[in-house]
Design an enzyme around this catalytic site. Structure first.
Site, mmCIF file in Angstrom:
data_model
loop_
_atom_site.group_PDB
_atom_site.id
_atom_site.type_symbol
_atom_site.label_atom_id
_atom_site.label_comp_id
_atom_site.label_asym_id
_atom_site.label_seq_id
_atom_site.Cartn_x
_atom_site.Cartn_y
_atom_site.Cartn_z
ATOM 1 C CG ASP A 138 -1.834 1.197 1.278
ATOM 2 O OD1 ASP A 138 -1.834 1.983 0.303
ATOM 3 O OD2 ASP A 138 -2.537 1.375 2.284
ATOM 4 C CD GLU A 175 35.932 11.892 2.876
ATOM 5 O OE1 GLU A 175 35.839 12.846 3.680
ATOM 6 O OE2 GLU A 175 36.858 11.794 2.059
ATOM 7 C CD GLU A 197 32.562 14.407 9.044
ATOM 8 O OE1 GLU A 197 33.748 14.617 8.745
ATOM 9 O OE2 GLU A 197 31.731 15.313 9.276
ATOM 10 C CD GLU A 219 36.094 13.814 10.912
ATOM 11 O OE1 GLU A 219 36.491 14.914 11.371
ATOM 12 O OE2 GLU A 219 36.449 13.400 9.802
ATOM 13 C CD GLU A 222 35.362 10.525 7.414
ATOM 14 O OE1 GLU A 222 36.171 10.063 6.595
ATOM 15 O OE2 GLU A 222 35.254 11.746 7.667
ATOM 16 C CG HIS A 273 33.358 16.043 2.920
ATOM 17 N ND1 HIS A 273 34.557 16.222 3.557
ATOM 18 C CD2 HIS A 273 32.531 16.991 3.428
ATOM 19 C CE1 HIS A 273 34.468 17.225 4.408
ATOM 20 N NE2 HIS A 273 33.239 17.701 4.345
ATOM 21 N NE ARG A 302 41.598 19.144 3.995
ATOM 22 C CZ ARG A 302 41.342 17.854 3.730
ATOM 23 N NH1 ARG A 302 40.102 17.445 3.729
ATOM 24 N NH2 ARG A 302 42.305 17.002 3.481
ATOM 25 C CD GLU A 332 36.645 16.210 -0.055
ATOM 26 O OE1 GLU A 332 36.281 16.075 1.123
ATOM 27 O OE2 GLU A 332 37.803 16.540 -0.385
ATOM 28 N NE ARG A 347 35.564 20.698 2.052
ATOM 29 C CZ ARG A 347 36.168 19.913 2.940
ATOM 30 N NH1 ARG A 347 36.682 18.752 2.559
ATOM 31 N NH2 ARG A 347 36.252 20.266 4.208
#
Length: 442
Positions: free
Chosen positions: A52, A130, A132, A187, A194, A243, A314, A331, A333
Site C-alpha cells: 500500500d 565520507e 560522519e 573526527e 567517520e 563529503h 578546504r 570532492e 563538500r
C-alpha cells in the site's frame, strides 16, 4: 557480486534464511521495509508482491495506492546480528506501478534515470562518501541525549575515545556484509566519528549509504549509545558532513584525468565542476534537506559556505584531492548525511552532466581561505554563497529547471510540500534562544 534469481533462491536455502526484509526508500530518504517469510520470496523476486503506497510519506494518494516491489538481486545480504533461528536477509527494491512501469516517486528509480542519462553520453559515475556521525549517551529511560560519550579529537584512540569499541564493531559488521572499509577514525568534535568505505558505481553507493546508516544505528544500540546523522546536533562544534567524491569513467578509463592538461584535470572534469557550481543553489535543498542542515553550513567549522572550487584548501564547495590517474576525482563538500542518497547523487550527477553538455567552464580555482575574504573580495572573484536557510534552498530549487527535471514532477512536488511544511513549522516555533535573549529584556 552479481546474483540471479536462482542464485538468491539457492543462497537462502543454503544459509537457512527464515525471513527476507524488502527495503526501499521514501522521498525523504527514510528506509522502509516489508518483512516476508521465505515462502513468499519467489513471488517477490517475480515482482508480484504488492504493498500500500498510500501509507508511505510522499508516495501516492489513497486512490492510487497499489504499488509493486521489485527486489534487486545484487543487493542480497544477510543481517549478521540475527541468530541462526531468526536468520534474516535483505533485498533492496525498486517501486513499480501496477502497469509495470517504474514509479516516478521511487528515489532509486530517480537515480537510475540519471545513471541512464550518463550512460547515453558514454559515462559511468563512481562515487565515494565520507559519512560522519555522532555517538551520544542515553539517559536512564533509554532516550537519546546530546551528551558525548568521549572527549576525543581527530584520529584519537583510547582511552579518550570511548566510542572506539562501538566503531570497531560497526566496521566488523559492515565487512561481514560485504563492505570494503577504507578508514575508520574519530573526527574533530567530541563524540564524532567517520567510517569511509570504498567507492562504487552510483547506485551501489546509494544503497551502501542506506545500509551503512542502518548498521551504525543498530550497532550503537548494542553498545547502549545513540547514533545520529543529524548535521549539527551541538552548537559551537563541528557538524557532520557527507563529503562525496565523484568521478566519471568512459570505456573503463577515468575521464577526469588528462596528463597533458594543467593540474592533469581534463576538460570534462572542469566542465563537470562548472555544472556543479552553476547548480549548487538549485541542488542544496536535496543535498542539505533539513532545517538543521544550515546550522552546519556556517563559517568556522570546516563546512563549505561559498560556491567555489580549489585544488588545495578546504573552504570552497569543491576540492580536488591530490591523487591523479584512475583516482582523479572531485570532492563535493556540502552534502550532509541527512540527505536521501539516491536523490543527492541523482541531482549532483545531473548538474555535472549539464556542465559537460554545455561546456560550462568554472571560474579560476580559489586557493586562498575564502572565510578570511571580505564581501568585496569575494564579489571581485565572482564567488557566490550557498543557501543560508532551508527556505533559501527551496527558493533556489524552484528556480533550477534542470534539478527539478532530475527529480521528476512527482518527487519535486512531494519533496517541496514536505519541506515547506517543515520550514513553516520551525519558523512558527518560539525557540530557547529567543527566550534566553528576550524574555527578561523586553
Amino acid at each position: 557480486m552479481a546474483y540471479s534469481r536462482d542464485d538468491i533462491l539457492s543462497l537462502v536455502k543454503e544459509l537457512k534464511i527464515k525471513f527476507i526484509r524488502l527495503q526501499f526508500s521514501d522521498v525523504l530518504g527514510v528506509t522502509k521495509n516489508v518483512a516476508i517469510p521465505i515462502q513468499q520470496l519467489e513471488k517477490a523476486l517475480d515482482g508480484e508482491l504488492m504493498f500500500d503506497g498510500s501509507s508511505i510519506e510522499g508516495f501516492v494518494r489513497i486512490e492510487e495506492s497499489d504499488m509493486y516491489l521489485r527486489p534487486d538481486p545484487n543487493t542480497f545480504t544477510v543481517f549478521p546480528w540475527n541468530t541462526k533461528e531468526e536468520a534474516t536477509a535483505r533485498l533492496i527494491c525498486d517501486i513499480y506501478n501496477p502497469d509495470g512501469t517504474p514509479f516516478e516517486g521511487c528515489p532509486r528509480n530517480t537515480l537510475r534515470r540519471a545513471i541512464a542519462d550518463a550512460a547515453s553520453m558514454g559515462y559511468e559515475m563512481n562515487a565515494g562518501p565520507e559519512a560522519e556521525f555522532f555517538l551520544f549517551l542515553k539517559d536512564e529511560q533509554g532516550r537519546a541525549t546530546t551528551i558525548t560519550n568521549d572527549r576525543g579529537g581527530y584520529f584519537d584512540l583510547m582511552p579518550v575515545d570511548l566510542g572506539e569499541n562501538a566503531r570497531r564493531d560497526m566496521v566488523l559488521t559492515l565487512q561481514e556484509m560485504g563492505f570494503e572499509v577504507e578508514a575508520s577514525h574519530h573526527e574533530v568534535a567530541p563524540g564524532q566519528h567517520e567510517i569511509a568505505f570504498k567507492y562504487a558505481d552510483a547506485l551501489t553507493t546509494a544503497d551502501n549509504i542506506a545500509t551503512f546508516k542502518l548498521v551504525v544505528r543498530i550497532v550503537a544500540m548494542q553498545h547502549n549509545l545513540h547514533a545520529t546523522f543529524m548535521p549539527k546536533p551541538i552548537f559551537g562544534i563541528n557538524g557532520s558532513g557527507m563529503h562525496t567524491h565523484q568521478s566519471l569513467f568512459k570505456n573503463g578509463k577515468n575521464i577526469f584525468f588528462d596528463e597533458n592538461k594543467p593540474s592533469q584535470l581534463s576538460d570534462e572534469a572542469l566542465y563537470y565542476i562548472g555544472g556543479l557550481l552553476a547548480h549548487a543553489r538549485g541542488f542544496s535543498a536535496v543535498t542539505n534537506p533539513i532545517v538543521n542542515s544550515y546550522k552546519r553550513l556556517v563559517p568556522g567549522y570546516e563546512a563549505p559556505v561559498y560556491i567555489a572550487w580549489s585544488e588545495h584548501n578546504r573552504s570552497p564547495l569543491i576540492r580536488i584531492p591530490a591523487r591523479r590517474g584512475v583516482g582523479t576525482r572531485i570532492e563535493l563538500r556540502n552534502p550532509d548525511p541527512s540527505c536521501n542518497p539516491y536523490l543527492a547523487l541523482a541531482v549532483t550527477l545531473s548538474a555535472g552532466l549539464d556542465g559537460i553538455r554545455n561546456k560550462i567552464m568554472p571560474p579560476a580555482p580559489v586557493d586562498l581561505n575564502i572565510y578570511d575574504m571580505t564581501t568585496e573580495e569575494r564579489q571581485a572573484l565572482n564567488i557566490g554563497q550557498l543557501p543560508q536557510t532551508l527556505a533559501d534552498a527551496l527558493a533556489g530549487l524552484a528556480e533550477d529547471e534542470l534539478i527539478k527535471n532530475a527529480l521528476g514532477t512527482h518527487i519535486y512536488d512531494r519533496f517541496v510540500e514536505a519541506k515547506t511544511f517543515e520550514w513553516t513549522s520551525y519558523r512558527n516555533q518560539v525557540h530557547q534562544w529567543e527566550l534566553d535573549n528576550y524574555l527578561t529584556l523586553f
